[in-house]
Design a protein around this motif. Structure first.
Motif, PDB file in Angstrom:
ATOM      1  N   ASP A   1     -45.656 -22.557   9.390  1.00 57.95           N
ATOM      2  CA  ASP A   1     -46.952 -21.941   9.077  1.00 57.95           C
ATOM      3  C   ASP A   1     -47.556 -22.550   7.814  1.00 57.95           C
ATOM      4  O   ASP A   1     -48.775 -22.764   7.723  1.00 57.95           O
ATOM      5  N   SER A   2     -46.695 -22.871   6.843  1.00 53.23           N
ATOM      6  CA  SER A   2     -47.180 -23.353   5.545  1.00 53.23           C
ATOM      7  C   SER A   2     -47.800 -24.744   5.626  1.00 53.23           C
ATOM      8  O   SER A   2     -48.522 -25.149   4.708  1.00 53.23           O
ATOM      9  N   ILE A   3     -47.539 -25.489   6.694  1.00 57.11           N
ATOM     10  CA  ILE A   3     -48.135 -26.831   6.818  1.00 57.11           C
ATOM     11  C   ILE A   3     -49.134 -26.892   7.979  1.00 57.11           C
ATOM     12  O   ILE A   3     -49.422 -27.967   8.511  1.00 57.11           O
ATOM     13  N   GLY A   4     -49.651 -25.720   8.366  1.00 59.20           N
ATOM     14  CA  GLY A   4     -50.764 -25.687   9.306  1.00 59.20           C
ATOM     15  C   GLY A   4     -50.405 -25.579  10.767  1.00 59.20           C
ATOM     16  O   GLY A   4     -51.285 -25.703  11.629  1.00 59.20           O
ATOM     17  N   PHE A   5     -49.152 -25.310  11.085  1.00 58.85           N
ATOM     18  CA  PHE A   5     -48.761 -25.126  12.475  1.00 58.85           C
ATOM     19  C   PHE A   5     -49.072 -23.704  12.936  1.00 58.85           C
ATOM     20  O   PHE A   5     -49.139 -22.766  12.132  1.00 58.85           O
ATOM     21  N   THR A   6     -49.259 -23.555  14.226  1.00 59.53           N
ATOM     22  CA  THR A   6     -49.325 -22.243  14.857  1.00 59.53           C
ATOM     23  C   THR A   6     -47.960 -21.957  15.454  1.00 59.53           C
ATOM     24  O   THR A   6     -47.441 -22.758  16.247  1.00 59.53           O
ATOM     25  N   THR A   7     -47.355 -20.848  15.086  1.00 61.80           N
ATOM     26  CA  THR A   7     -46.000 -20.556  15.532  1.00 61.80           C
ATOM     27  C   THR A   7     -45.966 -19.354  16.464  1.00 61.80           C
ATOM     28  O   THR A   7     -46.794 -18.441  16.362  1.00 61.80           O
ATOM     29  N   GLU A   8     -44.990 -19.381  17.356  1.00 58.39           N
ATOM     30  CA  GLU A   8     -44.813 -18.303  18.343  1.00 58.39           C
ATOM     31  C   GLU A   8     -43.324 -18.081  18.554  1.00 58.39           C
ATOM     32  O   GLU A   8     -42.550 -19.044  18.646  1.00 58.39           O
ATOM     33  N   TRP A   9     -42.931 -16.820  18.609  1.00 56.62           N
ATOM     34  CA  TRP A   9     -41.555 -16.484  18.982  1.00 56.62           C
ATOM     35  C   TRP A   9     -41.547 -16.078  20.453  1.00 56.62           C
ATOM     36  O   TRP A   9     -42.213 -15.120  20.844  1.00 56.62           O
ATOM     37  N   VAL A  10     -40.802 -16.822  21.264  1.00 62.65           N
ATOM     38  CA  VAL A  10     -40.688 -16.534  22.693  1.00 62.65           C
ATOM     39  C   VAL A  10     -39.476 -15.627  22.884  1.00 62.65           C
ATOM     40  O   VAL A  10     -38.325 -16.047  22.714  1.00 62.65           O
ATOM     41  N   GLU A  11     -39.716 -14.374  23.198  1.00 70.33           N
ATOM     42  CA  GLU A  11     -38.631 -13.403  23.343  1.00 70.33           C
ATOM     43  C   GLU A  11     -37.696 -13.781  24.487  1.00 70.33           C
ATOM     44  O   GLU A  11     -38.130 -14.272  25.539  1.00 70.33           O
ATOM     45  N   GLY A  12     -36.399 -13.537  24.273  1.00 71.65           N
ATOM     46  CA  GLY A  12     -35.397 -13.927  25.257  1.00 71.65           C
ATOM     47  C   GLY A  12     -34.908 -12.819  26.157  1.00 71.65           C
ATOM     48  O   GLY A  12     -33.867 -12.973  26.824  1.00 71.65           O
TER      49      GLY A  12
END
Length: 440
Positions: free
Chosen positions: A72-83
């Motif tokens: 996130d700190s370098i401009g990425f969009t992050t997502e957690w894919v639930e298992g």
């Protein structure tokens, strides 16, 4: 047949000299990585000290949260894919889209968050074991590779070079023990590979910094079950009793050995066996049996693994094994089944060309050339699910060391900065190739 993509990339790899401006930028990248090296090592230590055995869902998610904040700190969009749908903690997916280059190559970078060390294991923390040597659970397999991914991208970001690339980072939470069904557990990885042009994996491969992986054997499990007629042992081999389950099992295993053991790059191993009058299967690694020396065995089971270098070799081997199984001894029966497994990462010209580009990066940086790992020395890995969907792929770009999957897991920290350097420069050069590396 050499594709247009492969030919264009190969021509790029063989350019005799890098433009002066590019050399200057690459030197800045190396300096940037060196300046942030203490920060990168701090991140590595933090991650290794979080237990993330595959079934420690909270620990796997915690590692994902730490890395998510970094991306996130370098401009990425992050997502957690639930298992939940495949019985595991889940996966981290981080995405970055170029806003200035419509032809920027699409690059998939693959890591994993989990380790083989359970929550109650006594191997829990990082420690110094010698000059440039750190021990720790999962330090090479593969939290070191995860940090190399982030550190290379961070350096590109800090110099304004990340904008020239489209990146997806997929860090799975179940590489060491895949969730089921695989269709669900590997969906995030496969979807990213379908999107991508290039796939880079950051396992430690054979632990040699001067090698990388262009081909991996696939891996599937198999179960062989035999049955016979229970009777007093004095009657074995008779027309009324036959040979019993254990002799039938032995016949089949020996047939596998005789007919298939000399096939190049093929291996199959019966790792667990039990037989007798009664048998209880407790799961993938445990069976209980009861039998007597003077009673013909009524049932027998063996569980094993099969590794093949191509889909064709896998199919042909499975067919040959089934043909051996059906030639039953008198008054016995047997069945052979195969589990879901990891597909092979096939050797392709695109992979060879990408390795040539990576090797040239290494040499230009003053390091040694990088050669391909023998596929027999490269176990199954997540990149196998991606390789068939991209124009080119290599693996084994992570932190090197020894003792993976054991309590003697030790990282050679001289390879840490080296492989961050190589990764960042490779990404930069791929950005210059633009549509030359696109698969579409």
């Amino acid at each position: 047949m050499l594709t247009k993509t492969a030919l264009l990339l190969l021509s790029y790899c063989l350019i005799p000299a890098i433009a002066v401006a590019e050399v200057s930028i690459e030197k800045k990248l190396v300096n940037q990585i060196n300046n942030q090296l203490d920060e990168s090592q701090d991140l590595l230590e933090k991650l290794v000290n979080i237990n993330s055995g595959t079934l420690n869902f909270a620990g796997v998610k915690q590692v994902g949260q730490v890395l998510s904040g970094k991306f996130d700190s370098i401009g990425f969009t992050t997502e957690w894919v639930e298992g939940n749908g495949f019985g595991r903690a889940g996966h981290l997916v981080a995405s970055y889209d170029s806003v200035i280059n419509p032809h920027a190559p699409k690059i998939l970078m693959i890591g994993h968050l989990d380790t083989v060390f359970a929550e109650d294991d006594d191997f829990q923390n990082i420690s110094v074991v010698g000059k440039n040597r750190l021990a720790g659970p999962g330090i090479t397999d593969m939290k070191g590779g995860d940090v190399i991914i982030f550190a290379a991208l961070q350096a590109l970001h800090n110099l304004g070079l990340l904008e020239q690339l489209n990146i997806k980072v997929v860090m799975t939470g179940d590489e060491e023990s895949s969730g089921r069904p695989l269709e669900k557990s590997k969906k995030a990885l496969v979807d990213a590979a379908i999107w991508a042009d290039v796939a880079l994996g950051f396992e430690d491969a054979d632990g040699d910094v001067n090698t990388a992986v262009t081909a991996r054997r696939g891996s599937v499990g198999w179960t062989l079950t035999a049955s016979g007629k229970a009777a007093h042992s004095s009657q074995i081999f008779s027309d009324a009793v036959g040979y019993g389950a254990i002799f039938e099992l032995a016949r089949i295993l020996n047939g596998f050995r005789e007919q298939l053991s000399n096939t190049p790059l093929l291996s199959f191993n019966p790792g667990l066996i039990a037989g007798g009058t009664r048998l209880s299967d407790k799961g993938s690694s445990t069976m209980e049996s009861f039998g007597k020396r003077n009673v013909v065995a009524q049932t027998a089971i063996v569980k094993g693994g099969l590794r093949a270098v191509s889909p064709e070799q896998l199919v042909n081997t499975q067919s040959a094994m089934q043909q051996i199984v059906v030639q039953h001894l008198a008054l016995t029966n047997a069945t052979l089944s195969f589990d879901e497994g990891y597909p092979p990462m096939q050797q392709t010209q695109g992979n060879v060309n990408l390795l040539a580009m990576y090797s040239k990066v290494s040499v230009d940086l003053g390091y040694k050339p990088v050669t391909a790992v023998n596929p027999r020395n490269a176990g199954a890995a997540d990149i196998s699910f991606a390789a068939d969907h991209v124009a080119m792929a290599i693996d084994g770009l992570g932190l090197m060391g020894t003792g993976g999957h054991t309590k003697d897991e030790v990282a050679d920290m001289t390879t840490f900065a080296q492989n961050i350097h190589k990764t960042a420069i490779l990404l930069y050069r791929l950005s210059l190739a633009n549509n030359q590396v696109q698969k579409h």
